[in-house]
Scaffold this motif. Structure first.
Motif, PDB file in Angstrom:
ATOM      1  N   CYS A  94       6.955  12.833 170.132  1.00  0.00           N
ATOM      2  CA  CYS A  94       5.962  12.353 169.176  1.00  0.00           C
ATOM      3  C   CYS A  94       5.456  13.571 168.414  1.00  0.00           C
ATOM      4  N   GLY A  97       3.735  11.036 164.928  1.00  0.00           N
ATOM      5  CA  GLY A  97       3.457   9.672 165.360  1.00  0.00           C
ATOM      6  C   GLY A  97       3.860   8.634 164.332  1.00  0.00           C
ATOM      7  N   LEU A 100       6.354   5.913 165.625  1.00  0.00           N
ATOM      8  CA  LEU A 100       5.750   4.949 166.547  1.00  0.00           C
ATOM      9  C   LEU A 100       4.767   4.031 165.826  1.00  0.00           C
ATOM     10  N   SER A 114       3.669   2.756 174.100  1.00  0.00           N
ATOM     11  CA  SER A 114       4.492   3.869 173.617  1.00  0.00           C
ATOM     12  C   SER A 114       4.634   4.944 174.686  1.00  0.00           C
ATOM     13  N   THR A 116       6.700   8.761 175.227  1.00  0.00           N
ATOM     14  CA  THR A 116       7.550   9.844 174.733  1.00  0.00           C
ATOM     15  C   THR A 116       7.651  10.922 175.805  1.00  0.00           C
ATOM     16  N   TYR A 119       4.846  15.278 173.650  1.00  0.00           N
ATOM     17  CA  TYR A 119       3.762  14.926 172.741  1.00  0.00           C
ATOM     18  C   TYR A 119       3.202  16.209 172.144  1.00  0.00           C
ATOM     19  N   TYR A 125      -1.585  11.218 166.206  1.00  0.00           N
ATOM     20  CA  TYR A 125      -1.232  10.052 167.016  1.00  0.00           C
ATOM     21  C   TYR A 125      -0.943  10.493 168.444  1.00  0.00           C
ATOM     22  N   PRO A 127       0.718   9.026 171.996  1.00  0.00           N
ATOM     23  CA  PRO A 127       1.389   7.906 172.667  1.00  0.00           C
ATOM     24  C   PRO A 127       0.610   7.486 173.910  1.00  0.00           C
TER      25      PRO A 127
END
Length: 148
Positions: A94, A97, A100, A114, A116, A119, A125, A127
């Protein structure tokens, strides 16, 4: 550019930890793996969770490592997903983001979970679940990307 190389062991460890964190999410479930980077972790997670309903979604947001607008070119079947109690959307990383968020808007009124592997904490964003937090701009290399 500096790179961060993740191993299969690190990937498996992250997915097992996410499995433990999501044990309370039960019911009729499906997985959407985002091509290309999200397919390997999505397949692994489907085996860990024993989820057989598996879909793919192609959203392109990079063109030769340059940022571009999100474009969906392979759609998951929203009608098949509407009766699912849990829908996991899995990708490798991510960054902003955008990918997503794009898929979440497409799937409405379904509210996917979500996941990932990586990150980037300096983006807006976050997840729902992730493995490695990364606060710098290193390029992440996953084990399925190494061809040597």
């Amino acid at each position: 550019m500096d790179k961060l190389y993740l191993s299969w062991n690190e990937i498996n460890k992250s997915l097992l930890e996410i499995h433990e964190q999501t044990k309370n999410l039960s019911g009729n479930a499906a997985i959407i793996g985002l091509t290309r980077g999200g397919l390997c972790p999505a397949v692994l997670f489907s085996h860990i969770k024993n989820i057989k309903d598996f879909y793919t979604c192609g959203i392109r947001s990079y063109d030769n490592q340059n940022k571009a607008a999100e474009t969906m070119f392979q759609y998951p079947d929203k009608h098949a997903l509407k009766h699912k109690e849990v829908v996991y959307v899995i990708d490798d990383i991510c960054d902003t983001g955008g990918t997503l968020k794009f898929l979440e808007n497409y799937l409405l009124p379904i509210k996917p979970i979500s996941i990932t592997l990586v990150y980037r904490t300096n983006e807006g964003y976050r997840p729902n679940y992730f493995g490695t937090e990364l606060s710098d701009e290193r390029w992440v290399v996953f084990p399925w990307e190494e061809t040597k």
